[in-house]
Motif scaffolding. Structure first.
Motif, short mmCIF file in Angstrom:
data_model
loop_
_atom_site.label_atom_id
_atom_site.label_comp_id
_atom_site.label_asym_id
_atom_site.label_seq_id
_atom_site.Cartn_x
_atom_site.Cartn_y
_atom_site.Cartn_z
N THR A 651 44.45 56.76 62.00
CA THR A 651 44.94 55.73 62.91
C THR A 651 43.78 55.93 64.23
O THR A 651 42.80 56.48 64.19
N GLU A 653 44.24 56.66 67.32
CA GLU A 653 44.33 57.97 67.97
C GLU A 653 43.66 59.24 67.23
O GLU A 653 43.15 60.00 67.86
N GLU A 654 43.86 59.19 65.99
CA GLU A 654 43.15 60.19 65.18
C GLU A 654 41.65 60.14 65.53
O GLU A 654 40.94 61.02 65.24
N ARG A 656 39.99 58.98 67.58
CA ARG A 656 39.57 59.10 68.99
C ARG A 656 39.38 60.83 69.11
O ARG A 656 38.75 61.33 69.88
N ASN A 657 40.55 61.60 68.42
CA ASN A 657 40.43 62.87 68.62
C ASN A 657 39.93 63.84 67.63
O ASN A 657 40.13 64.98 67.61
N TYR A 663 42.28 70.20 67.11
CA TYR A 663 43.13 69.00 66.85
C TYR A 663 43.17 68.82 64.99
O TYR A 663 42.01 68.66 64.80
#
Length: 750
Positions: A651, A653-654, A656-657, A663
């Motif tokens: 995704t 968000e994934e 991005r991190n 993480y």
């Protein structure tokens, strides 16, 4: 005679009577001008109400002198009782200080006014003590309103706004005090009747503040007075000349007034524009001050590294410039889709601008174009004139251009801009600066526009420098945290060794039953897992001092395929490899690069655990990488190694991190594998990137610089391509998967 019927006016009126009539007319005109502007806020409503009451108050005094004294005085006194409540409501709303105290005072004024109204209607209205009570009550509340403005000074941080509030306090005190002195002749004390004049000027000052949505500078206000006075003089001269030539006989007076009104209406707007332009043009001091302030702003910004400090500095300067009524600064947000207003002067502009819906606006600025409102208006006017005379095809094209320009004008209205200056960094539009002097048309000369553009260029430098400073601060913070955590990790490993050793000794004891042996095995396994986490953390925390050598990348990839073969077979994953031949050597360490490749391959296999089509493709090829440099964008030849899977994807968000330490999306993961891989690749001067699409798969790309390859700027690259395009294309074709036997070799492992 009927008591309400006005008596014929006296042959001549004294100055007080004339000034009362003048003040009533002007206050009523101010109220009407605010009302017909379409304002519907409470502030405008209270201001209209206050001016209407003042107009009735002065009209009552006028009627007292020229008509029925008793009726005129009653009207004036009843209007006077309404002034305290109207003044308190207006100034409390104007200052935004509607506290509990101001609410109590406002309600008290309403009650006192209602209690005194029956007294004014009764025969006691002519009592000296009643008149004195009303007079003290009205002026005490007006002075209290000025005290509220004075209190606001203490809460104002802006020096410019504080100075303008001082102008407001002093102007109000002067108007109130001189209005009070208008009553001195009633006690046989001679004093010039000037209170109504100062009241009218003060109310006009307040009306301009409401129209401009900001506090006015004295110079700006007197400039408006000069424009208004010039227009009044010119229009009065026109009317006087018509009266002189046509005559003022009763038979021709109506005709003369009608003609004069037509002439005034026709000439008013062009005369206003002409006078305002002349006053602005001859005000050389403002132009000199504008250039001096811009030059000083550029010098001060040279030492700024923080965005907040920059915004405070810019708009502090803009507030001091009399030729800026509106200004705003928009900067690009992190998602590269919106431009956010981070500071403004004047009315609040549009807080967020969408780059997609405002594409024409953004494209013009990205090309380095400065958008000027007057130039766009001229283009619109020209297209409208040419539209009717063009042929059908040209007319359609002209209508398209006209629609775009009208859209630009609507957008300029939304962001309150007269001129828009692009803020560019490496050909990217990272923001824009808007200015507007709404008082005059074509307010800025070309050299002034150039001076503001230099400020916009300095803003771009500050924005980029602030990002670098943030990265350095984050790096230092993480370095300090890493050192502290590394020491803590060492302290954890010592008791772990003792726990594991004790558990192993107990496990060797034959007397231990099966249940105890099972628990001991769990202890040993968990200690090993925790020790693995600590080891990975120490690998990430310690600074890399890797040795490097010239090596071929394909053997490293082949070794990785051999290491993951067993796990791929267990997971039913098909492994494909595509190697480009004749690849140049890269600089690196075989063991470290194998560690990186192995981690990426194992992650890809784990990501396809629940996929129907399980294919892992490892490939190598020649590519180019762009990176920022002092001479512009630098381009390097690199070797690219790609790990492509058909897993579930990631995704937003994934993505991005994914490279943030600790993480992880795995239940048993530590979240340190990818950060370690990224650090190792960077230690060899390379880069690790990822692209992914949910439900399709993920691609990790490792880029490693070629041995002996020097970076070149983007402009140099373009010149090389133009000078020898055929040779370059041939060489690249050979380097990218082309040899004498075919485009490359492809092997499959299952």
């Amino acid at each position: 005679m009927h008591p309400l019927r006005l008596r014929p006016p006296p042959a001549s009126m004294d100055i007080q009577t004339q000034s009362s009539l003048l003040s009533a007319i002007v206050c009523l005109a101010i109220a009407i001008s605010i009302q017909i502007r379409g304002r519907r806020s409470r502030l405008h409503l209270y201001f209209v109400l206050l001016n209407t009451v003042l107009a009735v108050w002065n009209l009552g005094f006028f009627l007292q002198q020229v008509s029925d004294p008793a009726m005129g005085f009653r009207i004036a006194m009843l209007a006077a009782l309404a002034i305290p409540w109207c003044a308190m409501k207006f100034f409390a709303t104007f200052l935004g200080t509607a506290t509990k105290l101001t609410g109590v005072v406002t309600n008290t004024t309403a009650v006192v006014s209602l209690l005194l109204m029956p007294v004014i209607i009764s025969p006691l209205f002519d009592n000296r003590w009643v008149n004195l009570l009303v007079l003290v009550y009205v002026f005490a509340v007006l002075y209290l309103c000025m005290f509220l403005i004075y209190k606001r000074l203490g809460a104002t941080e802006s020096r410019v706004e504080s100075a303008r509030l001082w102008y407001l306090v002093i102007g109000g005190l002067v108007a109130i005090t001189f209005s009070l002195t208008d009553y001195l002749p009633k006690i046989d004390v001679f004093f010039p009747t000037v209170g109504t004049v100062f009241t009218v000027i003060f109310m006009f000052f307040l009306s301009q503040i409401l129209v401009q949505y900001r506090l006015l500078d004295l110079t700006e206000f007197f400039g408006k007075i000069a424009v208004l006075g010039s227009l009044v003089s010119l229009l009065a001269a026109i009317y006087g000349l018509l009266i002189y030539f046509v005559g003022d006989q009763p038979g021709t007076l109506f005709f003369t007034s009608l003609v004069a009104s037509f002439v005034v209406l026709i000439l008013f707007e062009p005369l206003r524009i002409f006078v305002e332009a002349k006053i602005a043009r001859y005000n050389l001091r403002e132009r000199f001050d504008f250039g001096r302030q811009m030059a000083k702003l550029r010098r001060e910004m040279a030492n700024v590294l923080e965005l907040g400090q920059m915004v405070t500095l810019i708009f502090g300067r803009f507030e001091n410039m009399r030729r800026i009524t509106h200004a705003a600064l928009y900067l690009l947000e992190g998602d590269a889709q919106n431009y956010k207003c981070i500071g403004h002067v004047g009315p609040q502009p549009k807080s967020m601008l969408d780059a997609v819906s405002s594409r024409d606006f953004v494209d013009r600025l990205r090309d380095g174009e400065t958008l000027v409102r007057e130039a766009i208006e001229d283009d619109i006017h020209e297209l409208r004139e040419l539209g009717s005379s063009q042929e059908n095809e040209n007319a359609a094209e002209g209508l398209g251009q006209l629609a775009k320009l009208e859209g630009l004008m609507d957008l300029l209205d939304e962001i309150k801009a007269g001129v828009v200056f692009p803020i560019l960094s490496d050909r990217r539009l990272i923001g824009f600066l808007t200015l507007w002097d709404a008082r005059v048309r074509e307010a800025y000369l070309q050299d002034e526009l150039n001076a503001v553009q230099q400020v916009a260029n300095q803003i771009a430098i500050v924005v980029e420098n602030s990002k670098l400073v943030e990265k350095l601060q984050e790096r230092d913070r993480l370095a300090a945290l890493g050192e502290m955590a590394a020491g803590l990790a060492h302290e954890i490993r010592n008791p772990l060794g003792a726990i594991k050793g004790a558990a192993q000794l107990l496990q060797m004891d034959d007397a231990a039953d099966n249940e105890s042996a099972e628990f001991l095995q769990v202890i040993i396994e968990e200690v090993n897992r925790l020790n693995n986490v600590v080891s990975q953390f120490l690998d990430y925390a310690r600074s890399e001092r890797t040795s490097s050598e010239n090596l071929d990348i394909n053997p490293c990839i082949e070794r990785t395929v051999q290491l993951v073969r067993n796990k791929a077979e267990e997971g039913m994953v098909e492994v494909k490899t595509r190697f480009a031949t004749h690849l140049p050597q890269v600089r690196g360490d075989t063991e470290r690069l194998t560690q990186v490749f192995l981690n990426l391959a194992l992650n890809a296999i784990d990501a396809m655990a629940h996929s129907e089509n399980k294919v892992l493709t490892l490939s190598s090829a020649l590519g180019r990488r762009k990176e920022p440099g002092l001479g512009g964008t630098l381009v390097r030849d690199v070797v690219e190694i790609r790990f492509e899977d058909t897993g579930r994807g990631m995704t937003v968000e994934e993505l991005r991190n994914i490279f943030i330490p600790f993480y992880t999306t795995k239940q048993t993961g530590t979240g340190l594998g990818l950060p370690i891989c990224q650090r190792l690749v960077r230690s060899f001067g390379g880069a690790l990137s990822v692209t992914s699409q949910p439900g399709v798969g993920t691609v990790f790309t490792v880029q490693l610089p070629i041995v002996g390859e020097e970076a070149i700027t983007g402009s140099t690259l373009k010149r090389e391509r133009r000078s020898d395009s055929k040779t370059s294309e041939a060489n690249l074709a050979i380097a990218r998967n082309t040899d004498s036997e075919g485009p490359g070799r492809e092997t499959e492992e299952t």
